[in-house]
Design a protein around this motif. Structure first.
Motif, PDB file in Angstrom:
ATOM      1  N   GLN A 116     113.788 -50.194 -33.749  1.00  0.00           N
ATOM      2  CA  GLN A 116     112.791 -49.016 -33.725  1.00  0.00           C
ATOM      3  C   GLN A 116     113.342 -47.832 -33.952  1.00  0.00           C
ATOM      4  N   VAL A 117     112.412 -47.302 -34.924  1.00  0.00           N
ATOM      5  CA  VAL A 117     112.853 -46.012 -35.439  1.00  0.00           C
ATOM      6  C   VAL A 117     112.142 -45.069 -35.403  1.00  0.00           C
ATOM      7  N   GLY A 118     112.371 -43.762 -35.375  1.00  0.00           N
ATOM      8  CA  GLY A 118     111.235 -42.544 -35.501  1.00  0.00           C
ATOM      9  C   GLY A 118     112.526 -41.681 -36.207  1.00  0.00           C
ATOM     10  N   PHE A 119     111.190 -40.483 -36.574  1.00  0.00           N
ATOM     11  CA  PHE A 119     111.297 -39.497 -37.932  1.00  0.00           C
ATOM     12  C   PHE A 119     110.882 -38.138 -36.519  1.00  0.00           C
ATOM     13  N   ASP A 120     112.024 -37.137 -37.132  1.00  0.00           N
ATOM     14  CA  ASP A 120     111.691 -36.381 -36.770  1.00  0.00           C
ATOM     15  C   ASP A 120     111.019 -35.214 -38.096  1.00  0.00           C
ATOM     16  N   VAL A 121     109.511 -34.828 -37.467  1.00  0.00           N
ATOM     17  CA  VAL A 121     109.167 -34.539 -39.237  1.00  0.00           C
ATOM     18  C   VAL A 121     108.334 -32.827 -38.383  1.00  0.00           C
ATOM     19  N   LEU A 122     108.782 -32.649 -37.832  1.00  0.00           N
ATOM     20  CA  LEU A 122     108.701 -30.535 -38.024  1.00  0.00           C
ATOM     21  C   LEU A 122     109.592 -30.169 -37.491  1.00  0.00           C
ATOM     22  N   PHE A 123     110.614 -30.250 -39.083  1.00  0.00           N
ATOM     23  CA  PHE A 123     111.963 -29.292 -39.112  1.00  0.00           C
ATOM     24  C   PHE A 123     110.859 -28.588 -40.341  1.00  0.00           C
ATOM     25  N   ASP A 124     111.440 -27.005 -39.871  1.00  0.00           N
ATOM     26  CA  ASP A 124     111.838 -25.652 -40.728  1.00  0.00           C
ATOM     27  C   ASP A 124     112.334 -25.500 -41.566  1.00  0.00           C
ATOM     28  N   LYS A 125     112.020 -26.206 -43.472  1.00  0.00           N
ATOM     29  CA  LYS A 125     112.777 -25.908 -43.933  1.00  0.00           C
ATOM     30  C   LYS A 125     113.252 -25.108 -44.225  1.00  0.00           C
ATOM     31  N   GLU A 126     113.272 -23.769 -44.081  1.00  0.00           N
ATOM     32  CA  GLU A 126     113.614 -22.179 -44.528  1.00  0.00           C
ATOM     33  C   GLU A 126     114.910 -22.112 -43.381  1.00  0.00           C
ATOM     34  N   ALA A 127     114.081 -22.180 -41.939  1.00  0.00           N
ATOM     35  CA  ALA A 127     115.616 -22.364 -40.139  1.00  0.00           C
ATOM     36  C   ALA A 127     116.419 -23.414 -40.556  1.00  0.00           C
ATOM     37  N   LEU A 128     116.183 -24.802 -41.299  1.00  0.00           N
ATOM     38  CA  LEU A 128     117.258 -25.427 -41.296  1.00  0.00           C
ATOM     39  C   LEU A 128     118.401 -25.493 -42.134  1.00  0.00           C
ATOM     40  N   PHE A 129     117.462 -24.376 -43.535  1.00  0.00           N
ATOM     41  CA  PHE A 129     118.712 -24.471 -44.761  1.00  0.00           C
ATOM     42  C   PHE A 129     119.473 -22.910 -44.234  1.00  0.00           C
ATOM     43  N   GLN A 130     119.226 -22.217 -43.031  1.00  0.00           N
ATOM     44  CA  GLN A 130     119.883 -21.070 -42.685  1.00  0.00           C
ATOM     45  C   GLN A 130     120.915 -21.400 -41.547  1.00  0.00           C
ATOM     46  N   LYS A 131     120.800 -22.642 -40.860  1.00  0.00           N
ATOM     47  CA  LYS A 131     121.913 -23.834 -40.343  1.00  0.00           C
ATOM     48  C   LYS A 131     122.590 -23.818 -41.315  1.00  0.00           C
ATOM     49  N   ALA A 132     122.416 -24.654 -42.719  1.00  0.00           N
ATOM     50  CA  ALA A 132     123.109 -25.430 -43.245  1.00  0.00           C
ATOM     51  C   ALA A 132     123.925 -24.209 -43.997  1.00  0.00           C
ATOM     52  N   LYS A 133     124.072 -22.903 -44.359  1.00  0.00           N
ATOM     53  CA  LYS A 133     124.462 -21.512 -44.542  1.00  0.00           C
ATOM     54  C   LYS A 133     125.276 -21.903 -44.004  1.00  0.00           C
ATOM     55  N   THR A 134     125.243 -22.270 -42.522  1.00  0.00           N
ATOM     56  CA  THR A 134     126.417 -21.173 -41.130  1.00  0.00           C
ATOM     57  C   THR A 134     127.062 -22.406 -40.808  1.00  0.00           C
ATOM     58  N   ARG A 135     126.793 -23.490 -40.757  1.00  0.00           N
ATOM     59  CA  ARG A 135     127.131 -24.812 -40.227  1.00  0.00           C
ATOM     60  C   ARG A 135     127.508 -25.848 -40.925  1.00  0.00           C
ATOM     61  N   ASN A 136     127.059 -25.825 -42.110  1.00  0.00           N
ATOM     62  CA  ASN A 136     127.877 -26.746 -43.065  1.00  0.00           C
ATOM     63  C   ASN A 136     129.487 -26.810 -43.104  1.00  0.00           C
ATOM     64  N   THR A 137     129.797 -27.975 -42.963  1.00  0.00           N
ATOM     65  CA  THR A 137     131.444 -28.417 -42.584  1.00  0.00           C
ATOM     66  C   THR A 137     132.186 -28.045 -43.296  1.00  0.00           C
ATOM     67  N   ALA A 138     131.624 -27.969 -45.211  1.00  0.00           N
ATOM     68  CA  ALA A 138     132.362 -28.211 -45.782  1.00  0.00           C
ATOM     69  C   ALA A 138     132.431 -26.696 -46.616  1.00  0.00           C
ATOM     70  N   LEU A 139     131.596 -25.599 -46.432  1.00  0.00           N
ATOM     71  CA  LEU A 139     130.959 -24.181 -45.751  1.00  0.00           C
ATOM     72  C   LEU A 139     132.280 -23.478 -44.313  1.00  0.00           C
ATOM     73  N   LEU A 140     132.360 -24.123 -43.795  1.00  0.00           N
ATOM     74  CA  LEU A 140     133.372 -23.792 -42.267  1.00  0.00           C
ATOM     75  C   LEU A 140     134.842 -23.490 -43.188  1.00  0.00           C
TER      76      LEU A 140
END
Length: 438
Positions: A233-257
């Protein structure tokens, strides 16, 4: 018939291995990996080393205390001439000396180099934490790559089993028709060929499933002794906000940190290098004990002394041949390189994030289309089967409808797990992989 019997025996053996299994949920798989995966264990050990390095015992702020002791023994032949003209000759005169001391040294000031080195060690510990987190993220993604491969092959095996059952029913029907003179032997032979092909596909798929389960067990640290199954059984999160997720990437991405930590470490490296321009002030203290047993030619036969001494010393390396200047220059260049790497990484991260976002959306849409295709293929097969039973459709058309349904199911299975892995990759890029519930 011998070939078909052999295939059926192999199918029975593989089926027995495949039955009576314990289901491993995604959460259980993650827990087992975090506890038993060897890559994660090695990363945790490296973290312990970094933790030890940042302790007070490795900080340079504590004094050093050393103990010294020694003894000498001598035998001398001595000729002593006194002022009154008398002469004394001693052969084999023995003398001995003993000493012991405790020395304390402490650096009061070293141009703040010790302080910057300690701060650098703290940054190195945090960098090691990020490296351990990166190892965990990569292991979790690898885990689910294998986990969902097991899930896909499990569903494929069920679909192939169902297709094999349909082929067996068709063979039985063709045999009855031939026995009662309603069809030729060709229909029976065609059905037998299709059964053999379906049986081989089942055997190969179930053997692949067994192999991939072994791969999964390796990722889990070889903790599963009995056969197991996984949750499909697999569920998907279709409620992602692209811009909010990208802002998290710029502050929480492991390689960037990690780049940020390397920049901080390079900054302290520059300051530590500059500290060599300043003097070093140290404090020293000694407590000593000495005893001399002199020979007969000496005026004092035995002397013993104890004492305490202390001192303050200053050392200033006015010029070291230019090595400090070179070190500081290179540290500044290294800092600039780290900053350039961060800018480059930000550009790559934006590209990778957009690619991962589009890939996830596309694969999710493909999965939805494949799900709709299953309904169409199932309806087509049901109608073809009804017409086949009353003789309005020949065996070739029926077989084609059967294969269309099977291929639709296999494609749906692949699309489902591809979409889930694309979602996990998107979460890993945004630094959220370890913050979601599996």
């Amino acid at each position: 018939m011998k070939c078909r019997s052999f295939i059926l025996i192999m199918l029975f053996v593989v089926s027995n291995v495949w039955t009576q299994q314990k289901t491993i949920t995604p959460n259980e798989a993650v827990s087992l990996a975090l506890e038993n995966n060897y890559g994660i264990k090695l990363a945790n050990n490296q973290l312990e080393i970094a933790k030890n390095n940042v302790g007070i015992l490795n900080s340079g702020y504590l004094p050093t205390l050393t103990g010294n002791a020694g003894t000498t023994f001598s035998i001398d032949n001595t000729e002593a001439e006194f002022s009154n003209g008398n002469t004394t000759v001693l052969n084999g005169a023995e003398s001995s000396r003993y000493n012991a001391s405790i020395n304390l040294n402490y650096i009061l000031f070293d141009g703040l180099g010790r302080s910057y080195d300690y701060k650098q060690l703290k940054q190195l510990y945090q960098l090691t934490e990020l490296e351990a987190r990166e190892t965990i993220e990569n292991t979790i993604y690898q885990l689910f790559t294998v986990y969902y491969n097991v899930a896909e092959l499990s569903e494929n095996a069920l679909a192939l089993d169902q297709s094999l059952a349909i082929s067996k029913d068709r063979l039985m029907r063709a045999q009855y028709q031939f026995d009662y003179g309603q069809s030729t032997k060709l229909g029976v032979l065609n059905a037998e060929v299709d059964i053999n092909n379906d049986s081989i596909n089942v055997i190969n798929t179930k053997q692949q499933l067994i192999n991939v389960k072994r791969d999964l067990n390796v990722v889990l640290g070889n903790t599963l002794t009995a056969d197991f199954s996984v949750d499909t059984q697999v569920g998907f999160d279709v409620l992602f906000d692209k811009e909010a997720l990208f802002q998290k990437a710029k502050t929480r991405n492991t390689a960037l940190l990690q780049i940020d930590k390397n920049i901080a470490i390079s900054g302290f490296d520059i300051k530590s290098g500059k500290s060599a321009y300043l003097p070093t002030v140290g404090l020293s203290g000694t407590y000593g004990w000495n005893k001399n047993n002199n020979n007969a030619a000496s005026f004092v036969a035995v002397s013993t002394s104890t004492g305490v001494s202390g001192g303050l010393n200053l050392s200033w390396n006015l010029f070291d041949g230019g090595s400090t200047i070179t070190r500081v220059k290179n540290a500044k260049i290294n800092l600039e390189n780290q900053q350039l790497q961060k800018e480059q990484l930000l550009i790559s991260l934006e590209r990778d994030f957009n690619n991962a976002w589009d890939d996830y959306q596309n694969k999710l849409n493909i999965f939805k289309i494949q799900e709709a295709n299953i309904i169409t293929s199932q309806n087509n097969f049901n109608r073809t089967e009804e017409k086949f039973k009353i003789g309005q459709v020949n065996s070739i058309e029926f077989r084609q409808a059967q294969l269309n349904l099977l291929n639709a199911e296999l494609s749906r299975n692949r699309a489902k797990y591809d979409a889930k892995l694309a979602e996990l990759q998107l979460l890993q890029l945004s630094g959220e992989l370890l913050n979601v519930s599996f």
